[in-house]
Write a protein that holds these residues in place. Sequence first.
Motif, PDB file in Angstrom:
ATOM      1  N   ASN A  15      -3.867  16.134 -54.252  1.00 26.67           N
ATOM      2  CA  ASN A  15      -4.681  16.132 -53.040  1.00 26.67           C
ATOM      3  C   ASN A  15      -3.973  15.485 -51.847  1.00 26.67           C
ATOM      4  N   ARG A  60      -8.858  19.443 -54.108  1.00 25.88           N
ATOM      5  CA  ARG A  60      -9.493  19.700 -52.814  1.00 25.88           C
ATOM      6  C   ARG A  60      -8.994  20.995 -52.191  1.00 25.88           C
ATOM      7  N   ARG A 120      -7.442  23.100 -49.564  1.00 24.75           N
ATOM      8  CA  ARG A 120      -6.487  22.746 -48.511  1.00 24.75           C
ATOM      9  C   ARG A 120      -5.930  23.992 -47.850  1.00 24.75           C
TER      10      ARG A 120
END
Lengths: 187, 574
Positions: free
Chosen positions: B208, B340, B342
């Motif tokens: 992340n 996450r 992105r």
Amino acid sequence: MQHTIIALVEDKPGVLNRIVSLFRRRNYNIKSLAVGPCETPGVSRLTIVTDENDSIRQNLVCNNLLKLINVIEVEDVTNVPTVIRENVLIKVQVNAQNREELKNIAKERNARIVDEGERSMILEVTESVGKIQATIDVLRPYGILEIVRSGKIAITRGDDRPEIKNGVAGRGTESSRATEQVNNYLY
Amino acid sequence: MGKEKRELTGAEIFWECLIREGVEVIFGYPGGYTLPIYDALTKYQDKVRHVLTRHEQGATHMADGFARASGKVGVAMATSGPGATNMITGLATAMMDSSPIVCITGQVPTNVIGTDAFQETDITGATLPVTKHSYLVSDIRDLAHSIREAFYIARTGRPGPVLIDIPKDVQNAKTEFVYPTSPIVLPGYHPPRRATGEQVSRALEMINEAKRPVILAGHGVLISGTANQIRELAEKGNIPVATTLLGIGSIPDQHPLNLGMMGMHGKAQANHAVQNADLLIACGMRFDDRVIGKVSTYSPKSKKIHIDIDAVELNKNIKVDLAINADLAVVLRQIIPGVRVRKHAHWTRKIKEWIKDADRRDILNKKTDVLIGAQVINKIWEGTEGKAVVVSDVGQNQMIEAQYYGHDEPHTHITSGGLGTMGFGLPAAIGTSFAVKDREIWVVVGDGGIQMTISELATAVQENANIKIAIINNGYLGMVRQWQQLFYNARYVETPIYSPDFVKVAEAYRMPGYRVDKIEDIIPTMRKAQAHQGPVLIEFVVEKHDTVYPMVPAGEPLHEMVRRPHVPSDAKEN
């Protein structure tokens, strides 16, 4: 630097060959190797001493050992508090003049006289490697005829059995048991 | 626990056990010390098909190809002595590429083992370094459980070849057959499963936080069946994927996040991405020297996560920041939910620039009078709509196949990666044909490699294996010639190779054969081959001195690739 590895292996034909072959394949020299039964029936315990300097390569050899199907547990005890002993038999020349002198040396050095001949005697020493070497050095002037050494055997200190995981210390992953249902197909 | 009891010979027990393992086809070659097993086959022929090969090496590669294409264990059998030693190359090939095969060898009777009896070889000794495990069954009571363990070991953990050596007297001995149904107990064999919670949270932190991440997908992705998960991880975090040679098929070729193959003959964008990344997520791959180039300059700015089921591979060639010894399928399940979403816009833009540059150098843009190997592969891709299973051999043909046949699915690209076994392609494709019925199977092989196992053409015809063999004939042992050209001052020592008339060879084996030397003839000839149910051979006569680019010279930094010059005036874009 010398490394000391303890391995528990299945007591089956050919297992020692697999282990030794692994060291040959990776071009490692074995300084000493001691094998015998241990507290669990059907399991042999090995103490292997190598002179590998590179810690990555050393780690690799432990993992490679573990990868062998018949090897149950492996631990590198080089940096763990350990009792290491070696048994040695030394046949030394003796005559009427120095017989008593040698007996005194044996006593001082914690060596047992296991055989006495007319011109030789056999001393047995079970000690740490350093003390064995010192005894050999003291006896050398008298004329050593033969030496045989068992190779080092090692056991870690403390009350518990050392935590020898199926893996190198710190890796800490869960293992599946062989009994777990495994799919017939890979994908 | 149910047990079945019958008095059977060792040979019968052998077949009974194989059938219980789900074996439907076995590749083999009989001999003096497997006669009892072959004789017993008469009772089991309705359940197991035996394929007579022309050489025991061929049998092992067929089992290997079958295993890679199907995900099941492939089985090969040979007699003692020379039959057994002929298997060694196939075992080593399977070992290097983690392919689950079980090889059976006959052995001289136990009472003469060690006496240099006729056709005696210590095959368990000789194959020790090239097998995952092996058995010498010296007592009939050990036979059933040894076979069971062998299959279990071959297919679990990091898969690999297992050899079972069965002396002739054990094959003839009789015993009450009790098929073991209890769980297999191997006290020293526990393939790892999960990553620890700590490892998962560290991995997520690294993923992340990364700005220039790259996923490295290896053969382990295919073996663990995680291509979809890799794609999910890539898409969620917008992380480009570079594959190893054996990882091809981990992500669809045309997927926007696919960088292609990395390493010595990898795509430039893949190698540049690896070298400039700030995070590598290595999945089921082993940082082979053909993938990393020079160790000290390998991906210098990146943190590295390495997930592999084999602990030996971790921190072996490349020191990593987070080593996870576990089953990739489980780890990805553990990790993906925490990744996450992105964009990595800057990183994506950079990669696009590299791709653009590579496209300008593409040999496909070049107009020539002679065929170029890459164009042939490109046409085969076109003519099969990218849907075929392609089995390649070793050398230039293998590299151009990897570069120019866009594989979209796992297990559609089969090749000998780790060992680089010339002669693998044809027999492996024959093995594949027993596993794959709903797709075309093409073999891409050089004029050198085909001659190493050309005798298996007879097996292909005998079994009517539906394979199309594309011989890329450049008159050279092309990859070695290329090294001589680049590193030995173009002294082509012993690399020009004489070949027979391959079309006549095909005819002699009673299969259709064609020769193609013009680009416009490729597709029409392919159509003829595709229309024929059974093996077809097509010889493509190509440019003799073509070189595979890019190339990272052995031991050089990965970003210092020898590139093909920009294709000049006749390039597409002009």
